[in-house]
Structure formats: C-alpha cells, structure tokens
Write an enzyme that holds these catalytic residues in place. Structure first.
Site, PDB file in Angstrom:
ATOM      1  CD1 TRP A  22      -0.787   8.021   2.041  1.00 21.70           C
ATOM      2  CD2 TRP A  22       1.597   7.668   1.772  1.00 21.70           C
ATOM      3  NE1 TRP A  22      -0.171   8.192   3.159  1.00 21.70           N
ATOM      4  CE2 TRP A  22       1.129   7.981   3.013  1.00 21.70           C
ATOM      5  CE3 TRP A  22       2.794   7.592   1.367  1.00 21.70           C
ATOM      6  CZ2 TRP A  22       2.228   8.175   4.084  1.00 21.70           C
ATOM      7  CZ3 TRP A  22       3.847   7.778   2.311  1.00 21.70           C
ATOM      8  CH2 TRP A  22       3.517   8.067   3.416  1.00 21.70           C
ATOM      9  CG  ASP A  81      -1.221   2.177  -0.953  1.00 20.41           C
ATOM     10  OD1 ASP A  81      -1.217   1.555  -0.035  1.00 20.41           O
ATOM     11  OD2 ASP A  81      -0.448   3.207  -1.060  1.00 20.41           O
ATOM     12  CE  LYS A 101      -0.105   4.601   7.850  1.00 22.80           C
ATOM     13  NZ  LYS A 101       0.263   4.307   6.396  1.00 22.80           N
TER      14      LYS A 101
HETATM   15  C1  LIG Z   1       1.335   4.898   5.324  1.00 21.19           C
HETATM   16  C2  LIG Z   1       1.021   4.734   3.999  1.00 21.19           C
HETATM   17  C3  LIG Z   1       1.950   4.533   2.982  1.00 21.19           C
HETATM   18  C4  LIG Z   1       3.203   4.441   3.246  1.00 21.19           C
HETATM   19  O1  LIG Z   1       3.843   3.397   4.006  1.00 21.19           O
HETATM   20  P1  LIG Z   1       5.359   2.987   4.168  1.00 21.19           P
HETATM   21  O2  LIG Z   1       5.071   1.495   4.875  1.00 21.19           O
HETATM   22  O3  LIG Z   1       5.610   3.892   5.689  1.00 21.19           O
HETATM   23  O4  LIG Z   1       6.149   3.060   2.992  1.00 21.19           O
HETATM   24  C5  LIG Z   1       1.547   4.435   1.610  1.00 21.19           C
HETATM   25  N1  LIG Z   1       0.128   4.373   1.056  1.00 21.19           N
HETATM   26  C6  LIG Z   1      -0.727   4.529   2.159  1.00 21.19           C
HETATM   27  C7  LIG Z   1      -1.930   4.793   1.732  1.00 21.19           C
HETATM   28  C8  LIG Z   1      -0.413   4.751   3.591  1.00 21.19           C
HETATM   29  O5  LIG Z   1      -1.342   4.999   4.391  1.00 21.19           O
END
Ligand SMILES: *Cc1c(COP(=O)(O)O)cnc(C)c1O
Length: 355
Positions: free
Chosen positions: A100, A167, A191
């Site tokens: 990511w 993030d 998540k």
């Molecule tokens: C799943 C995830 C993403 C991507 O998320 P989307 O909503 O599918 O774009 C980005 N960063 C992390 C840390 C993730 O676990």
C-alpha cells in the site's frame, strides 16, 4: 452458526451493527422508507452524516482542534492521489513498508518529487525500517501505520516538523495514539469501520490551500469540507454502517477499551505461533508484529492439507495469506471476538497433537 471471520478486508463487523443496518435497509427510523431510498439531504440522513463525522473525531480525541472528518468515496486508493494533489507542491517524503505504501508512492510521483526515505522491500517487507532521517525541505511525510498484507505495524511514529500523513486503513480505532500528532489520517472503511464504499479522511484544515495547482472539485478536500462532506451524494449505506460501528465502539468504552481486547487477541495468537513447533511467524522482528493482521506459516508444508481441513471444520473463514506472502493471515479487527482467536489456537494445538 456465525463463522469465525478472520478476513483481511472486507472484514468482520459487529453482529449488532449488521442487524441494525439490515433493518434500516427495509425501514429506516420508522419512516416506512429504506435508508437507501431517501434523499441524502433529508434530515434523517444529514444527522447520520453529522453523527458519523462527530464520532470519528471524538474517538480520536480531535474535536475542536482544527480537524475535519470527511466520508469520501474512491477507497483509500483514491487518497493516495488526493493527498498529493492537495499537498504536494515540490517534494514529499514516504516510508515504504509494503504494497500500500508502494502504491501511495507511485501516485504521489505524478505530482512532484517523492523521496523514499527508507524501505523494507529488500526483505519482502517483513520488518519496519528504523533509524532513517526525514528531510526538512518537504511538503509532508507519509507513512502506513499497519501493513495489512505483510503483518507489520508501526509502534512509534517519527518526529517531523512537516505535516504527518498516515494511511491508517487497517488499524484505525484499534489502538490509542496521540492522533493530534497527525495532520491527515485516512482509512478505507472496510477494514475496521464499515462496508467498502466510503473512506474516512481526518484532516487538519490549516495544512490545506498551500499548493498552486488547480484541484478538480471532487478531489479537493476544501470543497468537501465546505459542503459538510455532502458535495455530491455520499455512500449512504457505508456511512450509516460506519456510524453504527462507531456508536458500538463508544458503547464498548472506546479505543482504550477495545485496545485491551485487541492486545489479548494478539498475545494469545502470537504466543501460540512462537510456542508451537509446527508454525513460524513471517515478521522478522517481534516488535514490528501487527496486532491486527498476524502472518504465519507452517514449518513443514506437508501439514497443509490437514491444517486447512481442521480450521475450515472449526468454522474459521478467511485465513489464507495474501499471495505475495503465502501461508496464513489471521486478521483480528475490532469486531473479532477473543473466542474466535481461541478457536484458531485450539486448532493449531490439535494439529500439533496429531502430527
Ligand atoms: C486495503 C488497504 C488499502 C486500499 O484500500 P481501498 O479502499 O481498497 O482502496 C490501502 N491501504 C491499506 C493500509 C489497506 O489495508
């Protein structure tokens, strides 16, 4: 019986939340209308959005501190580019701790100079780089707090005079941090907060408006703030379910209370991974292990068929590792009960007894 859901994302949500959400799809607030068929400008939905935004700030301890919470669309992946679009004038620094982060770096590169100040790519991201220095002439520093795929997590965050962007898709609301150290936090809902389709962005307003480029409205944080996160039709169902999850978390005692349970779950599983001679962890350094996503494998692949059969029969779902790591990944998000982790540990011990 409900499965023990270790899915990495979309992932487990509290049963109570799912029940309430399903009722609202049929009849919301006793309006004799569905949540998904009323105007997003109706007072019933406006109060959902207001409540969700307020709860997000409240849980993070960021009310009245110059922050705004937004529920946007496009997933965390859109934030990879939106962050740079809104904040990258000349140069930004990124810490590369996994898939990511790498994707965020790639998108930011479209807008300016990106310095990758450290990376754990040399060891397939099985540790968190440390001891790096962050340049001072940057527009912001970006990191990923929890690496969902590799199972590593940042336990400390660097000091920097530049805006700190993070993030937190896969560990937001799971542990207590000094969130006021961060200037922008983003997290895809699926998540630890709700269904896919909305992304929480918590941004300190004073970092915005400093780049010289023109930003398209839908990608401009200031536009969304100015419209109270209702610039266009929001993802009403994901926002509603996120609100319910944030209410659920509040009833549970908030982040501090859930963190205690998350620590118990992680300790229970990692203790077994370390003790059981049939298993080995993926992450090289114990202090870098994620409390949300535990990655591990069998020492001897010969046990795979039996182990897969045992955990499937025990009602466990979503234990297969990501293809870039292999093996297994147990995702232990907020809504996963401690009992589910105990079921997994029991299965690991059963495999050992039979081996
Ligand atoms: C799943 C995830 C993403 C991507 O998320 P989307 O909503 O599918 O774009 C980005 N960063 C992390 C840390 C993730 O676990």
């Amino acid at each position: 019986m409900k499965k023990h859901n270790f899915s990495a994302g979309p992932c487990i949500l509290p049963q109570e939340v799912l029940k309430k959400a399903s009722e609202a799809v049929v009849n919301f607030n006793n309006l004799d209308l569905s949540l998904v068929e009323i105007s997003h400008r109706s007072k019933d939905f406006v109060s959902v959005m207001e409540n969700a935004r307020a709860l997000a700030l409240e849980h993070l301890g960021l009310q009245n501190k110059g922050y705004q919470a937004l529920f946007l669309q496009g997933g965390a992946s859109t934030e990879f580019l939106m962050v740079a679009y809104n904040l990258l004038q000349d140069k930004a620094a990124y810490l590369n701790t996994g898939t990511w982060s790498s994707k965020a770096i790639k998108e930011a590169g479209l807008f300016g100079e990106v310095v990758e100040i450290a990376s754990s790519k040399d060891q397939n991201f099985n540790y968190i780089p440390k001891g790096y220095t962050i340049p001072t002439d940057i527009d912001y520093f970006h990191c990923t707090s929890n690496n969902t795929i590799f199972g590593t997590q940042l336990n400390t965050f660097p000091e920097t005079s530049a805006p700190l962007i993070c993030d937190m898709s896969s560990d937001i609301f799971s542990r207590q941090l000094d969130f006021s150290k961060f200037d922008l936090i983003y997290a895809g809902a699926q998540k630890n907060m709700g269904p896919a389709g909305t992304t929480l962005v918590v941004v300190k307003e004073d970092i915005l408006g400093k780049v010289s480029r023109t930003i398209p409205s839908m990608l401009d944080y200031k536009v969304h703030i100015g419209k109270d996160s209702m610039f266009n039709t929001p993802a009403v169902f994901p926002v509603y379910v996120s609100m319910l999850t944030l209410e659920w978390l509040k009833e549970k005692g908030g982040i501090t209370a859930i963190e205690k349970i998350n620590n118990q779950k992680a300790t229970l599983l990692y203790t077994e991974i370390d003790r059981n001679p049939l298993f080995k962890g993926f992450v090289a350094t114990k202090e870098d292990r994620s409390k949300m996503n535990a990655t591990f494998n069998l020492v001897d692949e010969a046990h795979k068929e039996t182990f897969d059969k045992l955990w499937t029969e025990a009602g466990i779902n979503g234990l297969n590792g990501h293809r870039s790591v292999g093996g297994y990944r147990a995702s232990m998000y907020n809504a996963l009960p401690l009992e589910s982790v105990q079921v997994l540990v029991d299965v690991m011990q059963e495999l050992e007894r039979g081996a």
